[in-house]
Write a protein that holds these residues in place. Structure first.
Motif, PDB file in Angstrom:
ATOM      1  N   ARG A  15      -0.601 -10.762  -6.397  1.00 30.92           N
ATOM      2  CA  ARG A  15      -0.167 -11.098  -5.042  1.00 30.92           C
ATOM      3  C   ARG A  15       1.348 -11.292  -5.037  1.00 30.92           C
ATOM      4  N   VAL A  16       2.011 -10.622  -4.091  1.00 26.75           N
ATOM      5  CA  VAL A  16       3.460 -10.699  -3.926  1.00 26.75           C
ATOM      6  C   VAL A  16       3.750 -10.931  -2.454  1.00 26.75           C
ATOM      7  N   VAL A  17       4.777 -11.733  -2.157  1.00 24.60           N
ATOM      8  CA  VAL A  17       5.198 -11.934  -0.776  1.00 24.60           C
ATOM      9  C   VAL A  17       6.666 -11.571  -0.684  1.00 24.60           C
ATOM     10  N   VAL A  18       6.978 -10.624   0.205  1.00 23.42           N
ATOM     11  CA  VAL A  18       8.362 -10.207   0.423  1.00 23.42           C
ATOM     12  C   VAL A  18       8.714 -10.592   1.860  1.00 23.42           C
ATOM     13  N   GLY A  19       9.625 -11.525   2.015  1.00 22.80           N
ATOM     14  CA  GLY A  19       9.907 -12.052   3.351  1.00 22.80           C
ATOM     15  C   GLY A  19       8.643 -12.726   3.831  1.00 22.80           C
ATOM     16  N   ALA A  20       8.099 -12.256   4.936  1.00 25.39           N
ATOM     17  CA  ALA A  20       6.838 -12.787   5.460  1.00 25.39           C
ATOM     18  C   ALA A  20       5.690 -11.808   5.228  1.00 25.39           C
ATOM     19  N   GLU A  25       0.470  -5.978  -5.673  1.00 22.67           N
ATOM     20  CA  GLU A  25       1.257  -4.985  -6.405  1.00 22.67           C
ATOM     21  C   GLU A  25       0.710  -4.825  -7.815  1.00 22.67           C
ATOM     22  N   CYS A  26       0.729  -3.596  -8.300  1.00 20.67           N
ATOM     23  CA  CYS A  26       0.269  -3.299  -9.649  1.00 20.67           C
ATOM     24  C   CYS A  26       1.472  -3.310 -10.599  1.00 20.67           C
ATOM     25  N   ALA A  27       1.401  -4.143 -11.642  1.00 18.73           N
ATOM     26  CA  ALA A  27       2.492  -4.233 -12.605  1.00 18.73           C
ATOM     27  C   ALA A  27       2.565  -2.998 -13.499  1.00 18.73           C
ATOM     28  N   LYS A  28       1.464  -2.250 -13.581  1.00 19.97           N
ATOM     29  CA  LYS A  28       1.428  -1.072 -14.453  1.00 19.97           C
ATOM     30  C   LYS A  28       1.998   0.173 -13.762  1.00 19.97           C
ATOM     31  N   CYS A  29       1.483   0.510 -12.558  1.00 20.77           N
ATOM     32  CA  CYS A  29       1.911   1.754 -11.899  1.00 20.77           C
ATOM     33  C   CYS A  29       2.836   1.510 -10.702  1.00 20.77           C
ATOM     34  N   VAL A  32       1.114  -0.287  -4.447  1.00 16.86           N
ATOM     35  CA  VAL A  32       1.062  -1.453  -3.566  1.00 16.86           C
ATOM     36  C   VAL A  32      -0.132  -1.327  -2.617  1.00 16.86           C
ATOM     37  N   TRP A  33      -0.918  -2.402  -2.484  1.00 19.52           N
ATOM     38  CA  TRP A  33      -1.987  -2.488  -1.489  1.00 19.52           C
ATOM     39  C   TRP A  33      -1.506  -3.404  -0.373  1.00 19.52           C
ATOM     40  N   VAL A  34      -1.604  -2.906   0.873  1.00 25.88           N
ATOM     41  CA  VAL A  34      -1.231  -3.705   2.034  1.00 25.88           C
ATOM     42  C   VAL A  34      -2.426  -3.721   2.978  1.00 25.88           C
ATOM     43  N   ASP A  35      -2.891  -4.944   3.334  1.00 21.20           N
ATOM     44  CA  ASP A  35      -3.999  -5.054   4.285  1.00 21.20           C
ATOM     45  C   ASP A  35      -3.604  -4.427   5.618  1.00 21.20           C
ATOM     46  N   ALA A  36      -4.604  -3.937   6.360  1.00 22.83           N
ATOM     47  CA  ALA A  36      -4.368  -3.180   7.600  1.00 22.83           C
ATOM     48  C   ALA A  36      -3.512  -3.948   8.604  1.00 22.83           C
ATOM     49  N   GLU A  37      -3.861  -5.206   8.888  1.00 22.89           N
ATOM     50  CA  GLU A  37      -3.095  -5.958   9.891  1.00 22.89           C
ATOM     51  C   GLU A  37      -1.677  -6.263   9.422  1.00 22.89           C
ATOM     52  N   VAL A  38      -1.502  -6.457   8.128  1.00 21.70           N
ATOM     53  CA  VAL A  38      -0.168  -6.696   7.564  1.00 21.70           C
ATOM     54  C   VAL A  38       0.676  -5.420   7.677  1.00 21.70           C
ATOM     55  N   PHE A  39       0.051  -4.273   7.399  1.00 17.24           N
ATOM     56  CA  PHE A  39       0.759  -2.992   7.483  1.00 17.24           C
ATOM     57  C   PHE A  39       1.222  -2.720   8.918  1.00 17.24           C
ATOM     58  N   GLU A  40       0.346  -3.000   9.899  1.00 17.94           N
ATOM     59  CA  GLU A  40       0.722  -2.829  11.308  1.00 17.94           C
ATOM     60  C   GLU A  40       1.903  -3.718  11.669  1.00 17.94           C
ATOM     61  N   CYS A  43       5.114  -2.390  10.181  1.00 20.86           N
ATOM     62  CA  CYS A  43       5.631  -1.232  10.911  1.00 20.86           C
ATOM     63  C   CYS A  43       6.323  -1.642  12.212  1.00 20.86           C
ATOM     64  N   ALA A  44       5.985  -2.806  12.742  1.00 21.62           N
ATOM     65  CA  ALA A  44       6.531  -3.243  14.030  1.00 21.62           C
ATOM     66  C   ALA A  44       7.682  -4.244  13.922  1.00 21.62           C
ATOM     67  N   GLN A  45       7.817  -4.949  12.824  1.00 22.07           N
ATOM     68  CA  GLN A  45       8.802  -6.032  12.730  1.00 22.07           C
ATOM     69  C   GLN A  45      10.004  -5.651  11.867  1.00 22.07           C
ATOM     70  N   ARG A  46      11.154  -5.639  12.499  1.00 22.24           N
ATOM     71  CA  ARG A  46      12.402  -5.258  11.840  1.00 22.24           C
ATOM     72  C   ARG A  46      12.751  -6.192  10.667  1.00 22.24           C
ATOM     73  N   GLU A  47      12.481  -7.505  10.819  1.00 18.15           N
ATOM     74  CA  GLU A  47      12.813  -8.460   9.746  1.00 18.15           C
ATOM     75  C   GLU A  47      12.008  -8.167   8.480  1.00 18.15           C
ATOM     76  N   SER A  48      10.731  -7.873   8.655  1.00 17.97           N
ATOM     77  CA  SER A  48       9.876  -7.558   7.510  1.00 17.97           C
ATOM     78  C   SER A  48      10.335  -6.268   6.845  1.00 17.97           C
ATOM     79  N   GLN A  49      10.738  -5.296   7.648  1.00 18.64           N
ATOM     80  CA  GLN A  49      11.221  -4.024   7.114  1.00 18.64           C
ATOM     81  C   GLN A  49      12.481  -4.232   6.278  1.00 18.64           C
ATOM     82  N   THR A  50      13.389  -5.067   6.767  1.00 20.54           N
ATOM     83  CA  THR A  50      14.634  -5.347   6.048  1.00 20.54           C
ATOM     84  C   THR A  50      14.336  -5.990   4.694  1.00 20.54           C
ATOM     85  N   ALA A  51      13.403  -6.942   4.663  1.00 17.78           N
ATOM     86  CA  ALA A  51      13.041  -7.611   3.412  1.00 17.78           C
ATOM     87  C   ALA A  51      12.441  -6.624   2.416  1.00 17.78           C
ATOM     88  N   VAL A  52      11.603  -5.715   2.899  1.00 21.94           N
ATOM     89  CA  VAL A  52      10.971  -4.717   2.023  1.00 21.94           C
ATOM     90  C   VAL A  52      12.025  -3.782   1.444  1.00 21.94           C
TER      91      VAL A  52
END
Length: 182
Positions: A15-20, A25-29, A32-40, A43-52
């Motif tokens: 489990r990793v948290v970047v910004g909000a 995340e897989c340490a080997k490869c 990244v797995w992102v839950d559906a609501e988190v991914f949506e 895609c909509a929040q500029r602050e989260s995009q900047t942190a990523v």
């Protein structure tokens, strides 16, 4: 509950948290797995995009992936669909509708860069243009069908009666003909 396994290499996901934005995340490869609501939300929040963008690395140059493999969803175990994000981004990601998205190394960075550079707006504009073009094609097809129907009505033919013209035979003669041939 057992630790989540990476859909790509079966290693344990951390489990990793970047910004909000929380994700696994897989340490080997570095997938990244992102839950559906988190991914949506991402895609909509500029602050989260900047942190990523600040945290994740861009996709390595060259194609480091092996052969094409469909991957199981982390939540339901069914094979995910492979989708070119936004139809224009070039990032082909693994999606399980309702559960989440698995991204290979660098793909999350690639998608966020695509979004911040106006990629979703370009994709929407392209989709609208495709719909308008399709509408023109359908209008033209409808016009041709109407023209043919008008022509058929004028000549006394229709799609059902092209080979069966009425020759003035009476109903009794028609019944007699049918009963003789049966």
């Amino acid at each position: 509950m057992a630790a989540a396994k990476c859909p790509a290499c079966r290693n344990v996901l951390l489990r990793v948290v970047v910004g909000a934005t929380p994700f696994l995340e897989c340490a080997k490869c570095d997938g990244v797995w992102v839950d559906a609501e988190v991914f949506e939300r991402l895609c909509a929040q500029r602050e989260s995009q900047t942190a990523v963008l600040a945290r994740l690395v861009p996709r390595p140059t060259g194609d480091l992936r092996g052969p094409l493999r469909y991957r199981p969803c982390l939540r339901c175990g069914k094979m995910m669909n492979r989708v070119n994000f936004g139809k224009l981004s070039g990032a082909v990601i693994d999606v399980c509708r309702g559960h989440g998205t698995f991204l290979d190394v660098g793909e999350l960075h690639q998608i966020v860069t695509f979004i911040t550079e106006g990629g979703l707006e370009r994709a929407r504009a392209r989709h609208i243009e495709e719909l308008r073009e399709r509408e023109k094609q359908l209008d033209h097809r409808a016009w041709k069908l109407e023209r043919k129907a008008a022509s058929d009505a004028h000549t006394g033919t229709s799609p059902r009666t092209v080979n069966a013209r009425w020759d003035g035979m009476g109903i009794a003669d028609l019944i007699n003909l049918i009963t003789r041939n049966s």
